[in-house]
Scaffold this motif. Structure first.
Motif, PDB file in Angstrom:
ATOM      1  N   ILE A 209     -15.343   7.100  19.008  1.00 21.28           N
ATOM      2  CA  ILE A 209     -14.626   8.275  18.510  1.00 21.28           C
ATOM      3  C   ILE A 209     -15.565   9.059  17.600  1.00 21.28           C
ATOM      4  O   ILE A 209     -15.940   8.576  16.539  1.00 21.28           O
ATOM      5  CB  ILE A 209     -13.357   7.870  17.729  1.00 21.28           C
ATOM      6  N   ARG A 211     -16.154  12.046  14.983  1.00 24.37           N
ATOM      7  CA  ARG A 211     -15.411  12.954  14.092  1.00 24.37           C
ATOM      8  C   ARG A 211     -16.401  13.815  13.373  1.00 24.37           C
ATOM      9  O   ARG A 211     -17.261  13.310  12.639  1.00 24.37           O
ATOM     10  CB  ARG A 211     -14.591  12.162  13.065  1.00 24.37           C
ATOM     11  N   ILE A 229     -13.160   9.425  22.919  1.00 20.56           N
ATOM     12  CA  ILE A 229     -12.046  10.339  22.672  1.00 20.56           C
ATOM     13  C   ILE A 229     -12.580  11.500  21.852  1.00 20.56           C
ATOM     14  O   ILE A 229     -13.064  11.329  20.741  1.00 20.56           O
ATOM     15  CB  ILE A 229     -10.879   9.650  21.944  1.00 20.56           C
ATOM     16  N   GLU A 230     -12.479  12.663  22.471  1.00 16.24           N
ATOM     17  CA  GLU A 230     -12.958  13.891  21.842  1.00 16.24           C
ATOM     18  C   GLU A 230     -11.943  14.337  20.793  1.00 16.24           C
ATOM     19  O   GLU A 230     -10.749  14.364  21.075  1.00 16.24           O
ATOM     20  CB  GLU A 230     -13.067  14.939  22.946  1.00 16.24           C
ATOM     21  N   THR A 231     -12.398  14.697  19.624  1.00 20.72           N
ATOM     22  CA  THR A 231     -11.463  15.073  18.563  1.00 20.72           C
ATOM     23  C   THR A 231     -11.821  16.416  17.938  1.00 20.72           C
ATOM     24  O   THR A 231     -12.969  16.823  17.918  1.00 20.72           O
ATOM     25  CB  THR A 231     -11.462  14.045  17.400  1.00 20.72           C
ATOM     26  N   SER A 398      -6.941  14.242  18.962  1.00 24.85           N
ATOM     27  CA  SER A 398      -7.584  14.310  20.268  1.00 24.85           C
ATOM     28  C   SER A 398      -7.287  15.637  20.942  1.00 24.85           C
ATOM     29  O   SER A 398      -6.147  16.070  21.017  1.00 24.85           O
ATOM     30  CB  SER A 398      -7.085  13.167  21.154  1.00 24.85           C
ATOM     31  N   THR A 399      -8.337  16.271  21.458  1.00 22.49           N
ATOM     32  CA  THR A 399      -8.157  17.497  22.239  1.00 22.49           C
ATOM     33  C   THR A 399      -8.504  17.244  23.697  1.00 22.49           C
ATOM     34  O   THR A 399      -8.749  18.166  24.456  1.00 22.49           O
ATOM     35  CB  THR A 399      -9.034  18.630  21.687  1.00 22.49           C
ATOM     36  N   GLN A 400      -8.538  15.967  24.093  1.00 17.93           N
ATOM     37  CA  GLN A 400      -8.730  15.677  25.504  1.00 17.93           C
ATOM     38  C   GLN A 400      -7.414  15.160  26.073  1.00 17.93           C
ATOM     39  O   GLN A 400      -6.452  14.934  25.353  1.00 17.93           O
ATOM     40  CB  GLN A 400      -9.859  14.675  25.698  1.00 17.93           C
ATOM     41  N   ARG A 405      -3.562  12.382  23.219  1.00 17.19           N
ATOM     42  CA  ARG A 405      -3.650  13.833  23.093  1.00 17.19           C
ATOM     43  C   ARG A 405      -2.885  14.224  21.839  1.00 17.19           C
ATOM     44  O   ARG A 405      -1.713  13.869  21.702  1.00 17.19           O
ATOM     45  CB  ARG A 405      -3.040  14.492  24.329  1.00 17.19           C
ATOM     46  N   MET A 408      -3.856  11.093  16.563  1.00 17.31           N
ATOM     47  CA  MET A 408      -3.991   9.697  16.978  1.00 17.31           C
ATOM     48  C   MET A 408      -3.776   8.793  15.783  1.00 17.31           C
ATOM     49  O   MET A 408      -4.372   8.994  14.723  1.00 17.31           O
ATOM     50  CB  MET A 408      -5.398   9.431  17.495  1.00 17.31           C
ATOM     51  N   GLU A 412      -2.777   4.449  19.267  1.00 15.74           N
ATOM     52  CA  GLU A 412      -3.849   5.024  20.086  1.00 15.74           C
ATOM     53  C   GLU A 412      -5.138   4.205  19.985  1.00 15.74           C
ATOM     54  O   GLU A 412      -6.073   4.417  20.752  1.00 15.74           O
ATOM     55  CB  GLU A 412      -4.096   6.483  19.695  1.00 15.74           C
TER      56      GLU A 412
END
Lengths: 427, 427
Positions: A209, A211, A229-231, A398-400, A405, A408, A412
């Motif tokens: 992850i 950030r 996980i894209e954030t 998360s923006t994926q 989504r 999180m 998650e």
């Protein structure tokens, strides 16, 4: 396409990852009572060691000042005894949250008598790559422990001494609790290559992850072979519809933009239906300008700004595509809801998109047609937040679309396992 | 590290992806009735066009024979009118399944009056990269349509003519239904580079699912910048515990290995507690050998095979790490449950791991400590399957931990969206 990673750094990171894996097997078997007791002990240890943390932090601050770090960044980096206490308190708050591990998500009994249940289990080893703020170090360790995961942390170099002091205290406290110190790991060597070795340690690390800013996230997403996980990239819009209550619209626009402009759920762009633009924009643009917001306007919005004597410049395509993270906003007048939706389709980062309207049909179309982690009707974009949503903790937004989504929290950080029990069934 | 992708192929794939995105917006708004009607129409169209499909398939088969393709592969590739009917029937079966889109996963009302609900929505554009079997083409299109996703398919070159015939029929039928043909797309140009362009079309494609052998999956996982769900590598174990009912153990071992050796949920490795090895192994190894299974044994298992006069060779580390996909099995005698768990930790691909035991404590430890998509007690590994689990459809079996783990069906082809509704709330 990219330079090879220093093999010594790869060995260093893989060695830590293997020890984290062993620790993670032990963590996965802890019950909530054991994990909560450990979290409270970690909090106590941080408070007891506050002086060491503050001293280490002073080194980071001095190095920052010597390098000419901006005051805002120095403030984000700084830990006072009170801030250490707040960080410790956050661990106690995590202890008070329910344990996601062991939750039965689904279950059934098959015709042949097999019982099936899908149970939440920890991910295993979670990597976090982040920038300045040292509280993330402790938050990630706490959320990791509560969700039964070992964590490998790669913090920003600006907070290196602080992070090392924090992690030393946490690891000592874990050992005192009879838990594996390797539950919490900090990459202190290898510089930039350590982060790259972490995100390519496929099979050793279950999830990474990132950030931080757009560059960090872009790098991780592109280079990582470990699932990511894209954030946290938020180019959020407020659309004021023809059917808007303009008083609500003004409050939501001002709040979304100015309440905390540096965060990802702040609005970056204002779209206004042309039917209400002349009524709405002059006053709101003046108010935004009064709050110090720099305005980038399209032609029609610019004309309305001019009538109100509000400073503005011409919005470019890049302005509409930018997450300013600052008191800066792009503004456009749109012909109708369709044009607003087209604009959002084109520029959204998929974080939060708000409509202000009393028109039920318009609200329904917005909710159904906008593709984002959160779609809002008559509410500030600032509400997309784990705390506001009542999750009690947030590891990022998360923006994926895969796995998680939006905000999180602890669930998650888990995966599931199918448990199938029988008495000799075969096919 | 890898060669650049031909820019013309990138343009070709991106252009298709952009049109798929536009189509996906339309698909996302269809209700179940509209989608089911379309699925039934697609099924009818396939049956009506069966002769064209079979003719195209004959070209593929001829090309395969000319290239010396093995009989087994030719059989997987072949479509008869009856098989086309079965493929069409699969679409009707998908129509009969519940629609995952619109399901409210969670919801609440916050203290400030905001209502919150997390709703299942389509992913958007889903890429599938797969090998020979042409039924995957229709299955993927059907599951994509039902879950509201546009799909971009990259099938194996061996089935190129068949896939093109199938997709032409599906696209025509969609148009006749008033739905966008771009809901179903086949990459017919660009060869290998088309697949690579698909898996790096970040922002244009929301998810890529590879289905095929280990090499294909490894390539996609390593090269993709689009989120991937890894599927179908199964180095599955059966562990016969000291507390096993040896009759059940024999049946489960034979079934797990021989029922359908080419699939990912077949067992590849047999572990036996030494307390029961002498009672269990000679008879079961003889039975496995009788079914044509080639046996790779460790020292103790080899001695027991020898007493039973069963042919075997010495198991290497590579044997224990291999998914044979064939009538071939590695066999080891272990000292105890801990040794069995250590062996599985080392060699598991995280698919399905079975214990045979009547000992409650041993079963509990297996279920808790093995890290895999499915853990079985007293049941054949062959049960890890969307059909067996009652999902009615399967897009693959995920062996990763993010988003989906184990058999994936329609809900796993969706993401969620937070819908937040208020009446002017600000922070």
């Amino acid at each position: 396409m990219t330079e090879a990673i220093d093999p010594q750094v790869v060995d260093y990171v893989h060695d830590i990852a293997r020890r984290a894996r062993v620790a993670s097997r032990e963590l996965a078997l802890l019950n909530r009572g054991q994990k909560d007791a450990a979290l409270l002990a970690l909090a106590d240890a941080l408070e007891a060691g506050a002086a060491d943390v503050v001293a280490a932090n002073a080194e980071d601050l001095q190095r920052g000042r010597d390098k000419g770090m901006a005051e805002g960044l120095l403030d984000r980096l700084a830990l006072t005894p009170e801030r250490v206490q707040a960080v410790a308190q956050a661990l106690r708050d995590v202890a008070a949250l329910p344990d996601p591990v062991g939750e039965v998500v689904r279950g059934s009994t098959l015709a042949n008598g097999l019982t099936l249940r899908q149970v939440r289990v920890p991910m295993g080893v979670v990597g976090m790559i982040y920038e300045a703020r040292p509280n993330v170090t402790v938050d990630a360790a706490g959320l990791g422990l509560k969700s039964g995961n070992a964590v490998i942390l790669r913090g920003g170099s600006a907070a290196a001494s602080t992070n090392e002091a924090l992690v030393n205290i946490l690891r000592d406290a874990l050992t005192h609790q009879g838990l594996p110190a390797d539950a919490v790991n900090l990459l202190t060597e290898g510089g930039h290559d350590a982060g790259r070795a972490l995100m390519t340690a496929r099979g050793l690390v279950d999830l990474v992850i990132p950030r931080g800013g757009a560059n960090l996230i872009q790098t991780v997403v592109t280079e990582s072979t470990v699932p990511v996980i894209e954030t946290g990239i938020g180019n959020c819009h407020v659309y004021v519809d023809a059917g808007a209550d303009l008083t609500k619209a003004a409050a939501i626009t001002i709040n979304s933009k100015t309440h905390r402009p540096s965060v990802c759920n702040a609005a970056e762009s204002l779209l206004v239906h042309r039917a209400v633009a002349a009524d709405f924009l002059p006053k709101v643009l003046a108010e935004l300008a009064g709050e110090g917001v720099v305005l980038h306007t399209d032609e029609q919005a610019g004309e309305l700004a001019a009538t109100a004597g509000v400073a503005h410049d011409t919005a470019t395509d890049e302005h509409f595509a930018t997450e300013f993270h600052a008191l800066e906003m792009s503004v456009a007048v749109v012909d109708d809801l369709d044009a607003a939706l087209q604009h959002v389709h084109r520029y959204t980062s998929g974080h939060t998109e708000a409509i202000v309207t009393e028109d039920r049909a318009a609200a329904r179309r917005w909710v159904n047609e906008v593709d984002a982690a959160a779609v809002m009707v008559n509410a500030s974009t600032r509400f997309t937040d784990g705390g506001e949503f009542g999750f009690g903790a947030e590891i990022g937004i998360s923006t994926q679309k895969l796995h998680a989504r939006g905000p999180m929290a602890l669930p998650e950080l888990t995966t599931t396992k199918w448990v199938v029990e029988g008495d000799g069934q075969i096919r």
